[in-house]
Design a protein around this motif. Sequence first.
Motif, PDB file in Angstrom:
ATOM      1  N   GLY A  69     -19.436 -30.027 -18.369  1.00  0.00           N
ATOM      2  CA  GLY A  69     -18.014 -29.659 -18.381  1.00  0.00           C
ATOM      3  C   GLY A  69     -17.425 -30.160 -19.683  1.00  0.00           C
ATOM      4  N   GLY A  70     -16.463 -29.438 -20.212  1.00  0.00           N
ATOM      5  CA  GLY A  70     -15.777 -29.885 -21.424  1.00  0.00           C
ATOM      6  C   GLY A  70     -16.680 -29.994 -22.640  1.00  0.00           C
ATOM      7  N   SER A  97     -17.203 -23.419 -16.313  1.00  0.00           N
ATOM      8  CA  SER A  97     -16.440 -23.687 -17.537  1.00  0.00           C
ATOM      9  C   SER A  97     -17.372 -23.792 -18.752  1.00  0.00           C
ATOM     10  N   ALA A  98     -17.436 -24.941 -19.437  1.00  0.00           N
ATOM     11  CA  ALA A  98     -18.420 -25.041 -20.518  1.00  0.00           C
ATOM     12  C   ALA A  98     -19.815 -24.869 -19.919  1.00  0.00           C
ATOM     13  N   ILE A 118     -16.121 -20.784 -20.594  1.00  0.00           N
ATOM     14  CA  ILE A 118     -15.417 -21.008 -21.876  1.00  0.00           C
ATOM     15  C   ILE A 118     -16.403 -20.576 -22.959  1.00  0.00           C
ATOM     16  N   LYS A 168      -2.643 -23.567 -23.401  1.00  0.00           N
ATOM     17  CA  LYS A 168      -3.034 -24.013 -24.738  1.00  0.00           C
ATOM     18  C   LYS A 168      -2.166 -23.358 -25.815  1.00  0.00           C
ATOM     19  N   PHE A 201     -11.885 -29.521 -28.108  1.00  0.00           N
ATOM     20  CA  PHE A 201     -13.232 -29.746 -27.565  1.00  0.00           C
ATOM     21  C   PHE A 201     -14.245 -28.907 -28.356  1.00  0.00           C
ATOM     22  N   GLU A 202     -13.839 -27.659 -28.592  1.00  0.00           N
ATOM     23  CA  GLU A 202     -14.775 -26.716 -29.211  1.00  0.00           C
ATOM     24  C   GLU A 202     -15.021 -27.064 -30.671  1.00  0.00           C
ATOM     25  N   ASP A 226      -7.407 -21.654 -18.715  1.00  0.00           N
ATOM     26  CA  ASP A 226      -8.193 -22.352 -19.733  1.00  0.00           C
ATOM     27  C   ASP A 226      -8.776 -21.369 -20.732  1.00  0.00           C
ATOM     28  N   HIS A 257      -8.836 -23.307 -12.706  1.00  0.00           N
ATOM     29  CA  HIS A 257     -10.055 -23.472 -13.503  1.00  0.00           C
ATOM     30  C   HIS A 257     -11.056 -24.281 -12.676  1.00  0.00           C
TER      31      HIS A 257
HETATM   32  C1  DHB Z   1     -13.570 -26.863 -20.429  1.00  0.00           C
HETATM   33  C2  DHB Z   1     -12.239 -26.542 -20.326  1.00  0.00           C
HETATM   34  C3  DHB Z   1     -11.553 -26.132 -21.443  1.00  0.00           C
HETATM   35  O1  DHB Z   1     -10.256 -25.785 -21.376  1.00  0.00           O
HETATM   36  C4  DHB Z   1     -12.215 -26.037 -22.664  1.00  0.00           C
HETATM   37  O2  DHB Z   1     -11.514 -25.638 -23.743  1.00  0.00           O
HETATM   38  C5  DHB Z   1     -13.556 -26.335 -22.758  1.00  0.00           C
HETATM   39  C6  DHB Z   1     -14.241 -26.742 -21.637  1.00  0.00           C
HETATM   40  C7  DHB Z   1     -14.329 -27.310 -19.210  1.00  0.00           C
HETATM   41  O3  DHB Z   1     -13.686 -27.563 -18.176  1.00  0.00           O
HETATM   42  O4  DHB Z   1     -15.535 -27.374 -19.266  1.00  0.00           O
END
Ligand code: DHB
Length: 453
Positions: A93-94, A175-176, A218, A333, A346-347, A405, A435
């Motif tokens: 995640g993330g 998510s990620a 994502i 965002k 994060f990215e 997200d 999300h």
């Molecule tokens: C996740 C959530 C986000 O908004 C993001 O930009 C990247 C990853 C996540 O929850 O994994």
Amino acid sequence: MKKFLYALIFVFAFSNCVFAFDFSMRDSFSQTMLVNDKAVSFRSWLDISYVNNPVEPDYQKLNVYIPEEYFNGQSINGFTAETAPILMPNSVGGYFPGKQLIPANDTQHGGANISLMGLSKGYVVITPAIRGRTLKNGKAPALIVDYKSAVRWVRHNKENLPAGDTEKIISNGTSAGGALSSLLGATGNAKNYDEYLNEIGAFDERDDIFASTVYCPITNLENADMAYEWIFNGINEYHMRDSREMNEKQIKASDELKKLFPEYVDNLNFENYSLDSNGNGTFKNFVEELYINAAQKALDEGNEISVDWLEIKDGKILSADLKKYAVWATRMKAAPAFDSLNMDSFENNEFDDKHFTKYSFEHSNAENPKLADNEKIYVMNPMNFIGKADTAKFWRIRHGVKDRDTSMAVPAILALKLKEFGYDVDIAAVWDVPHDGNYDLNELFEWLDKICK
Ligand code: DHB
């Protein structure tokens, strides 16, 4: 004699890596857990290294869980030791590193998580830990290189695995982790990863999979900023940690990115889906339909729906208004949503604190703007491989209606591209869901059972 002894010691020490993993010789333990009051028993092998030269040994390892019945020649849910699919969920995640997803009754949705549920339904569950952006060696494309390596480890141990069909490997993530699941599904055996795989000593095996299950991915990062503004342009307040107004530069970015989106969709060359320069057209209808179908399902299941962006008459959802939807959903965002102008999302961190789009690079606020290596951006996007690599045949993609997200356009584009190449895709938006992922495990396993049997 001495030489022979050394050779023997060498072979034993490296038997984990060079040779197949001998399950009967390795420590395992048995566990029983309850799933809906039913006892589920399984054997576990933990912390097995899945590459020969790990650079982050705490992460480049996996757990194997096998239902007890398969050691007694019994079947579960119509599967046997030979036919049981192999479920390989990730916990990323993330874009953080993710640990092995341990079977447990600990979900926020109540009850068994995907690993435990999988075991209860007769799936062999193999859970890799995976490197992520906060590790020294965890930047892009480490995540996908690890996921592929884990699949290769499974294939390498095909003959020794006490149960499981290595032609029925299934990925799962949110998510990620959903991005990662889609990347694994899309990129089977693509040569672009060979160098990275060789570097960490991944086994020389196939890494294509049977099915990919994906929640709120994502993904498609270099186009996700445009997709976000296509939905959220015009809304200047955003709600990340607190609520703020976008500044002038961000508002301008929103306007410009929104305008760029139709050209991107056009370049995808879908046979039946396009957008005019105002962002209207058949692709928009497709996205609206995802929302309409989600609402209709919720309505049919007896839920009350009262939102100003849906037209409802006599129990039927007639239309959805995307502009009003965005007001209702709210923006999370500031623009650009992913490739931040401050180079601090994060990215950006995933790409080694660099930009990954031309737009943000050219409009950067960073003192010393940097652009990530093209090849690294390329291998992180499943869109580049669909139909070119050994892409998974079956796909299930879910995205919550309340999720902001990323834009619904992102999973929609992924699904349409897959469909265009003839893959079997089940995509849906899900009413009232933010999300999140793995909230509908009964439905997920119904779908998996169907495609696996
Ligand atoms: C996740 C959530 C986000 O908004 C993001 O930009 C990247 C990853 C996540 O929850 O994994």
